[in-house]
Design a protein around this motif. Structure first.
Motif, PDB file in Angstrom:
ATOM      1  N   VAL A 143       3.805   2.193 -12.200  1.00 58.34           N
ATOM      2  CA  VAL A 143       4.451   1.152 -11.406  1.00 58.34           C
ATOM      3  C   VAL A 143       4.369   1.577  -9.953  1.00 58.34           C
ATOM      4  CG1 VAL A 143       6.541  -0.183 -11.016  1.00 58.34           C
ATOM      5  CG2 VAL A 143       6.014   0.660 -13.318  1.00 58.34           C
ATOM      6  N   ALA A 144       3.774   0.738  -9.106  1.00 58.81           N
ATOM      7  CA  ALA A 144       3.646   1.056  -7.688  1.00 58.81           C
ATOM      8  C   ALA A 144       4.986   0.911  -6.989  1.00 58.81           C
ATOM      9  CB  ALA A 144       2.598   0.145  -7.039  1.00 58.81           C
ATOM     10  N   ALA A 145       5.061   1.467  -5.771  1.00 53.78           N
ATOM     11  CA  ALA A 145       6.310   1.413  -5.007  1.00 53.78           C
ATOM     12  C   ALA A 145       6.718  -0.017  -4.686  1.00 53.78           C
ATOM     13  CB  ALA A 145       6.163   2.218  -3.716  1.00 53.78           C
ATOM     14  N   ASP A 146       5.719  -0.929  -4.571  1.00 55.90           N
ATOM     15  CA  ASP A 146       6.047  -2.322  -4.284  1.00 55.90           C
ATOM     16  C   ASP A 146       6.356  -3.118  -5.535  1.00 55.90           C
ATOM     17  OD1 ASP A 146       3.572  -2.530  -5.456  1.00 55.90           O
ATOM     18  OD2 ASP A 146       2.586  -3.542  -3.782  1.00 55.90           O
ATOM     19  N   GLY A 147       6.402  -2.431  -6.701  1.00 58.06           N
ATOM     20  CA  GLY A 147       6.733  -3.105  -7.948  1.00 58.06           C
ATOM     21  C   GLY A 147       5.544  -3.614  -8.729  1.00 58.06           C
TER      22      GLY A 147
END
Length: 225
Positions: A114-118
């Protein structure tokens, strides 16, 4: 006739003196250094390099960039837009596991980051893929492709006992692998595979995870990445 003895003697002495004076003068000129001799070469010295006037480079004072925030650990559960199946996603430490099932025979487990931006792209067997975005930690919206068919879905943040459960065991020499999605309204959607053959899963007790399969009591536990 007088003999010129004394006069000749005097004259011979004068000539001898002039000769000696001339000889001394010649010898002195040869022995004295020439007034036109070249002076010795001047010593050459290399001037030291001029000190640098450039200011020394100042150390960087820029603060290091903060690490990107990791999405909160949470569970999400919901249904596909066509209401033909359910989807659940569990997020832990920037990793996610998802489960798609129709409650009859179609199912798929998918995993990924899961990336930091969701944003997330989870993959499973046979090219199955989930692409979605976690929005403000409240819901996940995206698509999941299983068996060549794509479904749009929305999964809201779940509260216990809703969420994603799984049980694996060997029962009567058969390999059991079962998954359940417990939705917020208390309904359950699950598939149980017995030696690779899928079938609807029996209900579990969400409070304890207890479930009975072929007469044997098993415990379904929350699925984590």
């Amino acid at each position: 006739m007088k003999r010129p003895g004394p006069l000749l003697t005097l004259l011979a002495g004068l000539l001898f003196g002039v000769f000696m004076l001339s000889l001394n003068a010649t010898t002195g000129e040869r022995s004295s250094p020439s007034a036109f001799a070249s002076p010795p070469p001047a010593a050459t010295t290399t001037a030291p390099p001029a000190p640098s006037t450039a200011a020394p480079e100042a150390p960087s004072t820029a603060a290091p960039e903060p690490s990107a925030p990791v999405p909160d650990d949470a569970e999400y559960a919901g249904r596909t837009d066509d209401d033909s199946a359910a989807v659940a996603v569990t997020v832990r430490d920037g990793r996610a596991i998802a489960y798609f099932c129709d409650g009859r025979a179609r199912e798929s487990w998918l995993r990924g980051d899961v990336a930091a931006d969701g944003g997330m792209r989870l993959t499973g067997r046979d090219g199955d893929e989930l692409n979605a975005v976690l929005r403000q930690g409240k819901r996940i919206r995206g698509t999941v492709e299983v068996g060549g068919r794509e479904h749009a879905f929305t999964a809201d943040r779940a509260k216990k006992p809703s969420g994603l459960y799984r049980a694996t065991a060997t029962v009567r020499e058969a390999r059991i692998d079962a998954g359940w999605i417990v939705l917020r309204d208390g309904s359950q959607v699950g598939v149980l595979t017995r030696d690779g053959a899928p079938s609807p899963a029996p209900r579990i007790d969400p409070a304890t995870g207890a479930v009975t399969v072929d007469g044997q009591r098993l415990t379904a536990r929350p699925a984590t990445p």
